[in-house]
Motif scaffolding. Structure first.
Motif, PDB file in Angstrom:
ATOM      1  N   SER A   8       0.816  -1.224   0.000  1.00  0.00           N
ATOM      2  CA  SER A   8       0.000   0.000   0.000  1.00  0.00           C
ATOM      3  C   SER A   8       0.844   1.265   0.000  1.00  0.00           C
ATOM      4  CB  SER A   8      -0.940   0.014   1.213  1.00  0.00           C
ATOM      5  OG  SER A   8      -1.958  -0.948   1.075  1.00  0.00           O
ATOM      6  N   LYS A   9       2.117   1.136   0.360  1.00  0.00           N
ATOM      7  CA  LYS A   9       3.006   2.302   0.372  1.00  0.00           C
ATOM      8  C   LYS A   9       3.235   2.842  -1.044  1.00  0.00           C
ATOM      9  CE  LYS A   9       5.312   0.517   4.507  1.00  0.00           C
ATOM     10  NZ  LYS A   9       4.487   1.302   5.412  1.00  0.00           N
ATOM     11  N   ALA A  10       2.912   2.035  -2.048  1.00  0.00           N
ATOM     12  CA  ALA A  10       3.054   2.492  -3.432  1.00  0.00           C
ATOM     13  C   ALA A  10       1.703   2.755  -4.091  1.00  0.00           C
ATOM     14  CB  ALA A  10       3.816   1.446  -4.253  1.00  0.00           C
ATOM     15  N   VAL A  11       0.651   2.759  -3.295  1.00  0.00           N
ATOM     16  CA  VAL A  11      -0.688   2.995  -3.845  1.00  0.00           C
ATOM     17  C   VAL A  11      -1.029   4.475  -3.731  1.00  0.00           C
ATOM     18  CG1 VAL A  11      -3.143   2.514  -3.588  1.00  0.00           C
ATOM     19  CG2 VAL A  11      -1.483   0.667  -3.315  1.00  0.00           C
ATOM     20  N   THR A  12      -1.515   5.048  -4.809  1.00  0.00           N
ATOM     21  CA  THR A  12      -1.910   6.449  -4.791  1.00  0.00           C
ATOM     22  C   THR A  12      -3.320   6.580  -4.221  1.00  0.00           C
ATOM     23  OG1 THR A  12      -2.182   8.421  -6.154  1.00  0.00           O
ATOM     24  CG2 THR A  12      -2.800   6.350  -7.160  1.00  0.00           C
ATOM     25  N   LEU A  13      -3.564   7.635  -3.442  1.00  0.00           N
ATOM     26  CA  LEU A  13      -4.870   7.822  -2.823  1.00  0.00           C
ATOM     27  C   LEU A  13      -5.916   8.272  -3.835  1.00  0.00           C
ATOM     28  CD1 LEU A  13      -3.837   9.535   0.535  1.00  0.00           C
ATOM     29  CD2 LEU A  13      -4.489   7.159   0.163  1.00  0.00           C
ATOM     30  N   ARG A  14      -5.474   9.102  -4.796  1.00  0.00           N
ATOM     31  CA  ARG A  14      -6.396   9.563  -5.830  1.00  0.00           C
ATOM     32  C   ARG A  14      -5.697   9.505  -7.178  1.00  0.00           C
ATOM     33  NH1 ARG A  14     -10.054  14.635  -3.638  1.00  0.00           N
ATOM     34  NH2 ARG A  14     -10.830  13.607  -1.759  1.00  0.00           N
ATOM     35  N   SER A  15      -6.370   8.902  -8.151  1.00  0.00           N
ATOM     36  CA  SER A  15      -5.770   8.773  -9.462  1.00  0.00           C
ATOM     37  C   SER A  15      -6.847   8.848 -10.531  1.00  0.00           C
ATOM     38  CB  SER A  15      -5.021   7.432  -9.575  1.00  0.00           C
ATOM     39  OG  SER A  15      -4.574   7.214 -10.895  1.00  0.00           O
ATOM     40  N   SER A  16      -6.456   9.330 -11.702  1.00  0.00           N
ATOM     41  CA  SER A  16      -7.389   9.327 -12.842  1.00  0.00           C
ATOM     42  C   SER A  16      -7.614   7.909 -13.346  1.00  0.00           C
ATOM     43  CB  SER A  16      -6.830  10.205 -13.972  1.00  0.00           C
ATOM     44  OG  SER A  16      -5.545   9.729 -14.366  1.00  0.00           O
ATOM     45  N   ILE A  17      -6.768   6.978 -12.884  1.00  0.00           N
ATOM     46  CA  ILE A  17      -6.944   5.551 -13.202  1.00  0.00           C
ATOM     47  C   ILE A  17      -7.418   4.867 -11.920  1.00  0.00           C
ATOM     48  CG2 ILE A  17      -5.832   3.445 -14.043  1.00  0.00           C
ATOM     49  CD1 ILE A  17      -3.683   5.244 -15.323  1.00  0.00           C
ATOM     50  N   PRO A  18      -8.715   4.578 -11.779  1.00  0.00           N
ATOM     51  CA  PRO A  18      -9.250   4.030 -10.523  1.00  0.00           C
ATOM     52  C   PRO A  18      -8.505   2.782 -10.026  1.00  0.00           C
ATOM     53  CG  PRO A  18     -11.045   4.658 -11.976  1.00  0.00           C
ATOM     54  CD  PRO A  18      -9.776   4.800 -12.778  1.00  0.00           C
ATOM     55  N   ALA A  19      -8.043   1.946 -10.947  1.00  0.00           N
ATOM     56  CA  ALA A  19      -7.373   0.707 -10.533  1.00  0.00           C
ATOM     57  C   ALA A  19      -6.117   0.983  -9.709  1.00  0.00           C
ATOM     58  CB  ALA A  19      -7.024  -0.137 -11.760  1.00  0.00           C
ATOM     59  N   LEU A  20      -5.478   2.137  -9.928  1.00  0.00           N
ATOM     60  CA  LEU A  20      -4.256   2.454  -9.189  1.00  0.00           C
ATOM     61  C   LEU A  20      -4.527   2.803  -7.729  1.00  0.00           C
ATOM     62  CD1 LEU A  20      -2.087   4.439 -11.758  1.00  0.00           C
ATOM     63  CD2 LEU A  20      -1.914   2.043 -11.067  1.00  0.00           C
ATOM     64  N   THR A  41       0.434  -6.425  -5.488  1.00  0.00           N
ATOM     65  CA  THR A  41       1.189  -5.348  -6.128  1.00  0.00           C
ATOM     66  C   THR A  41       0.507  -4.008  -5.894  1.00  0.00           C
ATOM     67  OG1 THR A  41       1.965  -6.834  -7.882  1.00  0.00           O
ATOM     68  CG2 THR A  41       2.098  -4.456  -8.313  1.00  0.00           C
ATOM     69  N   GLY A  42       1.307  -3.011  -5.522  1.00  0.00           N
ATOM     70  CA  GLY A  42       0.857  -1.626  -5.469  1.00  0.00           C
ATOM     71  C   GLY A  42       1.716  -0.813  -6.424  1.00  0.00           C
ATOM     72  N   TYR A  43       1.116   0.172  -7.108  1.00  0.00           N
ATOM     73  CA  TYR A  43       1.855   0.889  -8.154  1.00  0.00           C
ATOM     74  C   TYR A  43       1.238   2.271  -8.338  1.00  0.00           C
ATOM     75  CZ  TYR A  43       3.862   1.628 -12.890  1.00  0.00           C
ATOM     76  OH  TYR A  43       4.515   2.113 -13.988  1.00  0.00           O
ATOM     77  N   ASP A  44       2.076   3.304  -8.419  1.00  0.00           N
ATOM     78  CA  ASP A  44       1.568   4.665  -8.621  1.00  0.00           C
ATOM     79  C   ASP A  44       2.151   5.318  -9.883  1.00  0.00           C
ATOM     80  OD1 ASP A  44       4.170   5.256  -7.948  1.00  0.00           O
ATOM     81  OD2 ASP A  44       3.693   6.413  -6.146  1.00  0.00           O
ATOM     82  N   LEU A  45       2.643   4.501 -10.797  1.00  0.00           N
ATOM     83  CA  LEU A  45       3.272   4.898 -12.065  1.00  0.00           C
ATOM     84  C   LEU A  45       4.707   5.396 -11.889  1.00  0.00           C
ATOM     85  CD1 LEU A  45       0.342   6.699 -13.961  1.00  0.00           C
ATOM     86  CD2 LEU A  45       1.035   4.295 -14.048  1.00  0.00           C
ATOM     87  N   GLU A  46       5.135   5.658 -10.651  1.00  0.00           N
ATOM     88  CA  GLU A  46       6.533   6.034 -10.379  1.00  0.00           C
ATOM     89  C   GLU A  46       7.249   4.940  -9.590  1.00  0.00           C
ATOM     90  OE1 GLU A  46       8.150   8.686 -11.514  1.00  0.00           O
ATOM     91  OE2 GLU A  46       6.373   9.338 -12.606  1.00  0.00           O
ATOM     92  N   MET A  47       6.541   4.319  -8.669  1.00  0.00           N
ATOM     93  CA  MET A  47       7.110   3.273  -7.824  1.00  0.00           C
ATOM     94  C   MET A  47       6.135   2.109  -7.736  1.00  0.00           C
ATOM     95  SD  MET A  47       8.323   3.517  -3.811  1.00  0.00           S
ATOM     96  CE  MET A  47       6.715   4.086  -3.244  1.00  0.00           C
ATOM     97  N   GLY A  48       6.661   0.900  -7.799  1.00  0.00           N
ATOM     98  CA  GLY A  48       5.844  -0.297  -7.644  1.00  0.00           C
ATOM     99  C   GLY A  48       6.423  -1.188  -6.564  1.00  0.00           C
ATOM    100  N   ILE A  49       5.551  -1.768  -5.738  1.00  0.00           N
ATOM    101  CA  ILE A  49       5.990  -2.685  -4.678  1.00  0.00           C
ATOM    102  C   ILE A  49       5.226  -3.995  -4.838  1.00  0.00           C
ATOM    103  CG2 ILE A  49       6.184  -3.105  -2.193  1.00  0.00           C
ATOM    104  CD1 ILE A  49       6.247  -0.096  -1.768  1.00  0.00           C
ATOM    105  N   THR A  50       5.961  -5.100  -4.847  1.00  0.00           N
ATOM    106  CA  THR A  50       5.366  -6.425  -5.017  1.00  0.00           C
ATOM    107  C   THR A  50       5.828  -7.334  -3.894  1.00  0.00           C
ATOM    108  OG1 THR A  50       5.333  -6.181  -7.420  1.00  0.00           O
ATOM    109  CG2 THR A  50       5.174  -8.402  -6.569  1.00  0.00           C
TER     110      THR A  50
END
Length: 366
Positions: A18-30, A45-54
């Motif tokens: 969750s440390k790589a999950v964005t709180l608000r995104s134009s892509i709901p899946a993120l 997997t969490g991903y915010d388009l800059e950092m991903g954690i698996t």
């Protein structure tokens, strides 16, 4: 998808990615976590388009599959379920059931096809380092990273990787932190890693003696630490040639107890606020005398220290000094100064654990 896994393992994995999950995104899946079940394991997997954690945990996979669930909702639900096993299954209507004990939640799931693919970094293994050493290097430097986006390169840390050593550098225009440690690396490369990435890597590092594998190229860095793989884009741009700003020699050298200096600065800081930011006046003579005056009042304090060379009075931002002293984690430090307007070098009394620089503040009446 239909899986059963241990609640404690699942909750820790959700918190980590969750440390790589964005709180608000134009892509709901993120805003969600990708769950993929196959074989005998569940990969999150969490991903915010800059950092991903698996990360991957053991699971009884009754039916393989992959879905995306809201990171916040899933984390809150699993955390509040009774101990033991958690079951997650999906139906054809696109809903997911999360069950633990007699508690059962039905929530909306998102399709895994809506989740952006993590980039393939194509980075080769560059070096390995113990978690304890990496944690120490980050801890000793991260405080000096710039918060100003005008110079993007300085919002991260420089990792200067050579065959026999790693140098980590952070600076913000007012202070500089350098830490160097011996390593065995496969290649020379200089990369700038975002401060956010290093903050999260630090939280996910395992035991001190655990090995961390780091792979890097010009665009990406990958940290493999215990149960987690952290992928991050690098910051592009030129990092300051820090070696040119480190002063050589000194006119005044002070050896002092870090605790004495911290306590004195903290007392003087009681009359400094966000609105009243007058600098500290610190005189290095036979002893160290700290003065400050704002509209809230005036303070004078002093303590004993070993002082060699010329007398000097220097103005300091109280927070910059405190940050350096606290992050040094040394009982005694050395201050080397070449005058009231020259950068002040802060070093450990023994060894070469770090080099800190703090720029002085010019007094208004000077």
């Amino acid at each position: 998808m239909n899986i059963v896994c241990d609640k404690t393992l699942l909750s820790a994995a959700i918190d980590g990615v969750s440390k790589a999950v964005t709180l608000r995104s134009s892509i709901p899946a993120l805003e969600g976590i990708l769950l993929k079940a196959e074989g005998f394991q569940l990969t999150l997997t969490g991903y915010d388009l800059e950092m991903g954690i698996t990360t991957t945990i053991e699971a009884n996979v009754r039916e393989p599959g992959e879905i995306v669930l809201s990171a916040k909702l899933l984390g809150d639900m699993v955390r509040r379920l009774p101990g033991g096993e958690v079951t997650i299954c999906t139906n054809e209507a696109g809903n997911a059931t999360v069950k633990g004990g007699v508690a059962e939640f039905d929530i909306l799931a998102m399709s895994a096809s809506d989740y952006p693919d993590l980039p393939n970094p194509g980075a080769d293994r560059t070096f390995t380092i113990s978690a304890g050493m990496l944690r120490d290097m980050i801890d000793k430097t991260l405080y000096a990273v710039s918060q100003d986006d005008k110079k993007p390169a300085h919002t991260g840390e420089l990792f200067a990787i050579e065959e026999d050593k790693l140098t980590v550098v952070a600076l913000d225009g007012y202070r500089l932190a350098i830490v160097e440690r011996p390593i065995q690396a496969e290649k020379h490369i200089r990369i700038i890693i975002p401060a956010k990435t290093l903050t999260e890597v630090n939280k996910l590092l395992g035991e001190d003696d655990q090995e961390v594998a780091i792979s890097a190229n010009r665009r990406f860095v990958v940290f493999e630490t215990g149960r987690y793989v952290i992928l991050s884009r690098l910051i592009e741009g030129e990092f300051l040639n820090y070696a040119n700003v480190i002063p050589e020699g000194y006119k005044t050298r002070v050896v002092l107890e870090s605790r004495d200096f911290i306590d004195t600065i903290e007392r003087a800081s009681l009359i400094i606020t966000e609105r009243l930011k007058n600098p500290l006046r610190i005189l290095f003579d036979n002893k160290v005398t700290v003065r400050c005056q704002t509209n809230l009042g005036k303070v004078v304090d002093e303590f004993e220290a070993k002082i060699e060379g010329e007398q000097v009075e220097i103005g300091f931002n109280n927070r910059y000094l405190l940050d350096a002293l606290r992050n040094s984690k040394c009982e005694k430090v050395v201050l080397e100064m070449s005058g009231p307007l020259s950068p002040v070098k802060i070093l450990p009394e023994e060894g070469a654990d770090f080099i800190y620089l703090v720029l002085p503040v010019r007094f208004k009446n000077d």
